[in-house]
Structures are given as structure tokens and as C-alpha cells.
Design a protein around this motif. Structure first.
Motif, PDB file in Angstrom:
ATOM      1  N   CYS A   1      -2.656 -41.748   7.910  1.00 28.84           N
ATOM      2  CA  CYS A   1      -2.532 -43.118   8.574  1.00 28.84           C
ATOM      3  C   CYS A   1      -1.727 -43.920   7.333  1.00 28.84           C
ATOM      4  O   CYS A   1      -1.980 -43.731   6.184  1.00 28.84           O
ATOM      5  N   ILE A   2      -1.150 -44.877   8.008  1.00 30.88           N
ATOM      6  CA  ILE A   2      -0.165 -45.745   7.151  1.00 30.88           C
ATOM      7  C   ILE A   2      -0.254 -47.270   7.513  1.00 30.88           C
ATOM      8  O   ILE A   2      -0.615 -47.612   8.625  1.00 30.88           O
TER       9      ILE A   2
ATOM     10  N   PHE B   1       2.202 -32.610   4.420  1.00 28.06           N
ATOM     11  CA  PHE B   1       2.528 -33.766   5.275  1.00 28.06           C
ATOM     12  C   PHE B   1       2.554 -35.015   4.419  1.00 28.06           C
ATOM     13  O   PHE B   1       2.068 -35.377   3.459  1.00 28.06           O
ATOM     14  N   THR B   2       3.669 -35.797   4.887  1.00 29.46           N
ATOM     15  CA  THR B   2       4.074 -37.038   4.115  1.00 29.46           C
ATOM     16  C   THR B   2       4.169 -38.193   5.335  1.00 29.46           C
ATOM     17  O   THR B   2       5.170 -38.091   6.414  1.00 29.46           O
TER      18      THR B   2
ATOM     19  N   LEU C   1       6.035 -38.755  10.546  1.00 24.48           N
ATOM     20  CA  LEU C   1       5.419 -37.691   9.888  1.00 24.48           C
ATOM     21  C   LEU C   1       6.099 -36.577   9.409  1.00 24.48           C
ATOM     22  O   LEU C   1       6.588 -35.876  10.317  1.00 24.48           O
ATOM     23  N   GLN C   2       6.388 -36.444   8.242  1.00 21.93           N
ATOM     24  CA  GLN C   2       7.127 -35.140   7.678  1.00 21.93           C
ATOM     25  C   GLN C   2       6.242 -33.885   7.575  1.00 21.93           C
ATOM     26  O   GLN C   2       5.284 -34.197   6.707  1.00 21.93           O
ATOM     27  N   MET C   3       6.484 -32.888   8.082  1.00 14.78           N
ATOM     28  CA  MET C   3       5.532 -31.777   8.023  1.00 14.78           C
ATOM     29  C   MET C   3       6.187 -30.654   7.586  1.00 14.78           C
ATOM     30  O   MET C   3       7.164 -30.131   8.156  1.00 14.78           O
ATOM     31  N   ASN C   4       5.900 -30.116   6.337  1.00 16.73           N
ATOM     32  CA  ASN C   4       6.330 -29.368   5.584  1.00 16.73           C
ATOM     33  C   ASN C   4       5.604 -27.819   5.614  1.00 16.73           C
ATOM     34  O   ASN C   4       4.330 -27.926   5.616  1.00 16.73           O
TER      35      ASN C   4
END
Length: 122
Positions: free
Chosen positions: A50-51, A68-69, A81-84
Motif C-alpha cells: 500500500c502507498i 516487491f516495490t 507494483l514492481q515484482m522481482n
């Protein structure tokens, strides 16, 4: 009319990355919190991140920290949502939703997008 539209899902191999987008229309993100949630088949909806789009503060599910970022672009009225390093257990439909404070509880959020499918498989 308040609308959220998710995009960016797809099929990715384990270890791969995806960036999901949550585009808002009919309102501006400035005074809202935007949450990302996911729901795997047969499971309940789980809070991911959440942001706060007013001050940029963030929160993450403990199990996802470091992979995740979440970020925002208020000019584009979009949250990402960047998911690595994706894993098969990340497979789910991912949703974004509006709320009024940092939270990972679905009940704290009102307007929801239609979701985008993320499948992690070799």
C-alpha cells in the motif's frame, strides 16, 4: 466516475519480473492510499502493498519485502507494483483499490479494479 484499471500482468518464468500498473480515472490519487492485493485460486484476498499518494509512505506484506516495490506517479495518476524474483506461489489475480490510510486489510478499501492475472510458471 471513480475507476481503477490494472494492467501489466502475464505469464513469466520463475525468477522473472513484472511491473503492474494501476491507472486511476475520475479522481486524483493525491488524497488516497492505493493498495495492491492478490487472490490465488481457492484462497482469500491477500494484502500485498500500500502507498499513501500524499506523502509516499509505504507498507508491504512481510513475506514480500525485498521482492516487491510500490511506487506512484501522481502526474500520471498511476500507481505501480514492481515484482522481482517471482515465484510460482506469486500466481494470482492482482487488484488495486482506493483507501484512506496505509493498510493491507481489504475491508479498509472501497473502489476496486477488475484485476490482472499474473502467472509464474516454467
Amino acid at each position: 466516475q471513480v475507476q481503477l484499471v490494472e494492467s501489466g500482468g502475464g505469464l513469466v518464468q520463475p525468477g522473472g519480473s513484472l511491473r503492474l500498473s494501476c491507472a486511476a480515472s475520475g479522481f486524483t490519487l493525491d488524497n488516497y492510499a492505493i493498495g495492491w492485493f492478490r487472490q490465488a485460486p481457492g484462497k482469500g484476498r491477500e494484502g500485498v502493498s500500500c502507498i499513501s499518494t500524499s506523502d509516499g509512505s509505504t507498507t508491504y506484506a512481510d513475506s514480500l519485502k525485498g521482492r516487491f516495490t510500490i511506487s506512484r506517479d501522481n502526474a500520471e495518476n498511476t500507481v505501480y507494483l514492481q515484482m522481482n524474483n517471482l515465484k510460482p506461489e506469486d500466481t494470482a489475480v492482482y487488484y488495486c483499490a482506493t483507501g484512506y490510510g496505509l493498510s493491507l486489510w481489504p475491508a479498509d478499501f472501497s473502489s476496486w479494479g477488475q484485476g490482472t492475472q499474473v502467472t509464474v510458471s516454467s
